[in-house]
Design an enzyme around this catalytic site. Sequence first.
Site, short mmCIF file in Angstrom:
data_model
loop_
_atom_site.label_atom_id
_atom_site.label_comp_id
_atom_site.label_asym_id
_atom_site.label_seq_id
_atom_site.Cartn_x
_atom_site.Cartn_y
_atom_site.Cartn_z
N CYS A 291 0.81 -1.21 0.00
CA CYS A 291 0.00 0.00 0.00
C CYS A 291 0.84 1.26 0.00
O CYS A 291 0.30 2.37 0.03
CB CYS A 291 -0.91 0.01 1.22
SG CYS A 291 -2.24 -1.20 1.13
N ASP A 292 2.16 1.12 0.00
CA ASP A 292 3.00 2.31 0.05
C ASP A 292 3.24 2.84 -1.36
O ASP A 292 3.63 2.10 -2.26
CB ASP A 292 4.34 1.97 0.71
CG ASP A 292 5.05 3.22 1.21
OD1 ASP A 292 5.04 4.24 0.47
OD2 ASP A 292 5.58 3.20 2.32
#
Lengths: 385, 385
Positions: free
Chosen positions: B332-333
């Site tokens: 999710c980064d």
Amino acid sequence: MTAHPGSQAAYQLLKHTARQALASAPYTGPLWLLDPALVRQQYLALQQALPRARIHYAVKANPHPAILHTLQTLGSDFEIASEQELDSLLQLGVDAARILYSNPIKARRAIRYAYQHGVRWFASDSVEETLKIAAEAPDATQYLRLEVDNDSSDYPLGTKFGLAIAEVPDLLAQARQHGVDIGGVHFHVGSQCRDPAAWLRAIDTVWPVMTLLGEQGFRPRLLNLGGGFPITYDKQAPDIASIGAALMPRLAQLPANCAVVVEPGRYMSGPAGLFICEVINVQRKHGKRWVYADAGMFSGLYELMDGFHYPLELNGAPAGPSGQAILAGPTCDSCDVLSEAMPLPDTLREGDLLWFYHSGVYTQNLVTAFNGMPAPRVVVCPEQS
Amino acid sequence: MTAHPGSQAAYQLLKHTARQALASAPYTGPLWLLDPALVRQQYLALQQALPRARIHYAVKANPHPAILHTLQTLGSDFEIASEQELDSLLQLGVDAARILYSNPIKARRAIRYAYQHGVRWFASDSVEETLKIAAEAPDATQYLRLEVDNDSSDYPLGTKFGLAIAEVPDLLAQARQHGVDIGGVHFHVGSQCRDPAAWLRAIDTVWPVMTLLGEQGFRPRLLNLGGGFPITYDKQAPDIASIGAALMPRLAQLPANCAVVVEPGRYMSGPAGLFICEVINVQRKHGKRWVYADAGMFSGLYELMDGFHYPLELNGAPAGPSGQAILAGPTCDSCDVLSEAMPLPDTLREGDLLWFYHSGVYTQNLVTAFNGMPAPRVVVCPEQS
């Protein structure tokens, strides 16, 4: 410089546990201390500040079982990014119905696995993902991760995720054709957002999509405000009460049947961590002071490189006057330089211990085995009676 | 585009083993295949190209026991960066006398540990380190890591290590005062150095220090040329024979009692690895093609971000015409974007497997648990009869 967290009452247990750990065994490498009581403090403060919102903890920030257990006990819900994060929650007995799968891009097998284990809410930011979820999790509900402005955040989350508002109608047409239940929307204002107006602007941006969902026969019932709630590093963060006070009037205008969700990660666990490492060399090169530590970007301090400058103590005591230094990690890689200009105490020398507060997230879970450097030893503070 | 390594005979076992692994168990996440026979091939080629040099394998590049065992069998020496790397060699029965501790910055306890286990050669690039080694490893020999030009390398190793030549006399004065045996010099021209003249220039830079050592009563007897020997990613690397041909005449001029050492890491193990991961989403955003894989910067493909573009096959076969795409990892980064502009086959779609050759170094040892993404499954090719 802001008041140092180590001087506040809430940090006394963390500090005491660190002193005990160092007294009971000689220092042989980095330590990472965690105090679940500080997570509880953050949870309760956020709940009080935003009573309209359900809290889904972002497991990715700190997946340590002691943190997850504390949050479960408090009644927190959760947000996951992978099958492994789901497993760690299921092992604690968390009900899958309380879990959002907010990673907008998932392997097909991950969707299937989560669905088989009872997860029913999945994020999507593309037609491709929506059809994939529809195939693997037939009666699940999807919420759309939408693009919003990240300009107010210290660390914008960029362009990797988020459906453009203009592309929503196409996706809805496909969803309707495949009988997909689109149940709401999701956004992220970016990490360390220090302006409450950013969430208000984002709500204004995404609300027309909620309206459109209703008009097109879907049942919009989830508004997911994401995370981004800030904590104090070198810059003072606004407290959560003031952020809540700014958001609550707007949330009060929403229909009563619209669930509101937040997904804090850094806010929840960041203050609960204390990372301790050792100075292994101090030298001058080309007129600059170089400080080398026994932990670096590959062994837990990755976020220092992004400018997350943890509040610092030297050997567990307030540090004296600080000049700038280059802080580098212990590996042979020249990219393992944590900061080109960091305020570090003038008295600092080899053998001193750097105590980094507010290091409860994105530390232990970013450790690699590079150069054979050991992972920090984890010490969890005992529960207070 | 250069000829694809997968088409060469030496890669057939790697390819065959990959096919077998995928046929015998369904794909459930990244695979990393290793063929020690390719390490042997590299070792023998380097030995033939540079017969004047002892080869000390840089364990940090790939510390897998199968690689270390193969090299030990061939008679290789080793170079370490940490206590843990030393332990892995001692467990294989490697004689500590064959190990150089070339990390110029070491924790005091690491020096003591290595000394107690028989390591006798330690690098230093500062007075501080020299005195530390003298205190913890009293009769060990030190070699000086000197600053040299990194301009000819694709990946310069920057300013983190290396004593300026001008500061050598000060260090020698301190060394003499403390009875330290300074036995030679060390340099590194940077990673992926594709110009043999870089090593020649570096030898010219450091040789006056060897002379000075002799004049001042030390016994200079080690010239450590470091690593940097290149392999082919997207740009064709010169072969090791041509690099050897350029260096050997200069090495032949050295005094016979001067040992010459090289410390290859990438050159030795890079070609021995094949990393396989899956495309989990392909979508267009703002007119660009985005390809998401189930491995990214946190799960083994970190070096793609530095521009190390591994030779690629799609599903184990040569890829067709390629347009540019953004390649992103599964977390999710938003920083988990591997390349903003990578040639990826036009036919590529979700479910396809990306076969990255020459991925034998800085992959498995850069894996984190971030987002709960699993480490690649490691498969070692069987020994050929």
